[in-house]
Motif scaffolding. Structure first.
Motif, PDB file in Angstrom:
ATOM      1  N   GLY A 168      71.669   1.658  80.398  1.00 43.96           N
ATOM      2  CA  GLY A 168      72.435   1.075  81.488  1.00 43.96           C
ATOM      3  C   GLY A 168      72.781   2.077  82.565  1.00 43.96           C
ATOM      4  O   GLY A 168      72.150   3.115  82.700  1.00 43.96           O
ATOM      5  N   TRP A 197      72.219  -2.708  81.368  1.00 43.36           N
ATOM      6  CA  TRP A 197      71.301  -3.303  82.336  1.00 43.36           C
ATOM      7  C   TRP A 197      71.235  -4.817  82.164  1.00 43.36           C
ATOM      8  O   TRP A 197      71.017  -5.536  83.130  1.00 43.36           O
ATOM      9  N   GLN A 198      71.429  -5.327  80.948  1.00 48.56           N
ATOM     10  CA  GLN A 198      71.396  -6.766  80.725  1.00 48.56           C
ATOM     11  C   GLN A 198      72.553  -7.469  81.436  1.00 48.56           C
ATOM     12  O   GLN A 198      72.476  -8.659  81.718  1.00 48.56           O
ATOM     13  N   ASP A 199      73.632  -6.744  81.713  1.00 50.89           N
ATOM     14  CA  ASP A 199      74.797  -7.319  82.380  1.00 50.89           C
ATOM     15  C   ASP A 199      74.740  -7.191  83.897  1.00 50.89           C
ATOM     16  O   ASP A 199      75.623  -7.694  84.587  1.00 50.89           O
ATOM     17  N   VAL A 200      73.720  -6.512  84.419  1.00 50.40           N
ATOM     18  CA  VAL A 200      73.605  -6.300  85.855  1.00 50.40           C
ATOM     19  C   VAL A 200      72.872  -7.479  86.482  1.00 50.40           C
ATOM     20  O   VAL A 200      71.762  -7.811  86.086  1.00 50.40           O
ATOM     21  N   ARG A 241      77.721  -7.823  88.544  1.00 52.56           N
ATOM     22  CA  ARG A 241      77.546  -8.180  87.137  1.00 52.56           C
ATOM     23  C   ARG A 241      77.199  -9.657  87.001  1.00 52.56           C
ATOM     24  O   ARG A 241      77.533 -10.472  87.844  1.00 52.56           O
ATOM     25  N   ARG A 242      76.577 -10.007  85.891  1.00 56.43           N
ATOM     26  CA  ARG A 242      76.249 -11.409  85.618  1.00 56.43           C
ATOM     27  C   ARG A 242      77.500 -12.235  85.381  1.00 56.43           C
ATOM     28  O   ARG A 242      77.519 -13.421  85.665  1.00 56.43           O
ATOM     29  N   ALA A 282      67.273  -0.489  87.854  1.00 62.67           N
ATOM     30  CA  ALA A 282      67.815  -1.826  87.607  1.00 62.67           C
ATOM     31  C   ALA A 282      66.700  -2.854  87.537  1.00 62.67           C
ATOM     32  O   ALA A 282      66.713  -3.735  86.673  1.00 62.67           O
ATOM     33  N   SER A 316      66.800  -4.401  83.891  1.00 61.90           N
ATOM     34  CA  SER A 316      67.735  -5.523  83.836  1.00 61.90           C
ATOM     35  C   SER A 316      67.041  -6.862  83.611  1.00 61.90           C
ATOM     36  O   SER A 316      67.695  -7.863  83.399  1.00 61.90           O
TER      37      SER A 316
END
Length: 183
Positions: free
Chosen positions: A96, A110-113, A141-142, A176, A180
């Protein structure tokens, strides 16, 4: 007399033998160099700490170990502050994005971006309360929670270094885009 350490063949051999640190995607790394304002401030703090350490030696030689211990403690704190001042910034890895401050650190996976973009907005000049119009790299953020501004073109790393800001912003946007899961 040949100087093998200056030849291009030696550089190719080293590059082939040892992977560069940025090829290790699991390692936290800064995608830009610290700026002259940040490095200069840290250098001045280290200079101050050398004077404090010298005064600790003089005080210890004079016979006051308590005073020397206090000076030594203050010098260690100043050195720690200088090191942390250089570490302040944005770090990336395959895990991240980590924004390191003087006293806090924020890591966003990165999954939350949701988005990473450069915007024009009022930014703080060298971290001081004064604001000027400038560019900022903003991470969304998501979940919709706001993330404080990651990078600005008027902070200690990029003041009067517009090209370095653009390259750092592009590098973080590239990280990202790669990790991401967004195009």
């Amino acid at each position: 007399m040949p100087l093998p350490f200056l030849t291009a063949e030696r550089d190719d051999e080293i590059a082939a033998a040892v992977p560069l640190p940025f090829e290790d995607r699991e390692r936290w790394r800064r995608p830009y160099r610290p700026g002259p304002w940040r490095v200069g401030g840290a250098a001045l703090l280290l200079l101050l700490s050398s004077y404090i350490l010298f005064s600790a030696v003089v005080i210890a030689a004079a016979g006051s170990l308590t005073g020397a211990g206090i000076c030594l403690g203050v010098a260690v704190l100043v050195i720690g502050f200088a090191v942390q001042l250089v570490r302040v910034g944005v770090w990336v890895s395959a895990e991240g994005l980590r924004q390191t401050g003087l006293f806090t650190s924020l890591t966003v996976r990165w999954q939350d971006v949701a988005s990473v973009r450069t915007v024009q907005q009022p930014v703080r000049w060298l971290g001081l309360p004064r604001t000027v119009q400038g560019q900022a790299l903003v991470v969304g953020r998501r979940t919709g929670e706001p993330v404080r501004t990651v990078l600005t073109d008027h902070n200690g790393d990029f003041l009067s270094r517009a090209e370095a800001f653009d390259m750092a912003a592009d590098a973080i946007e590239g990280w990202a885009a790669r990790y991401s899961g967004r195009p």
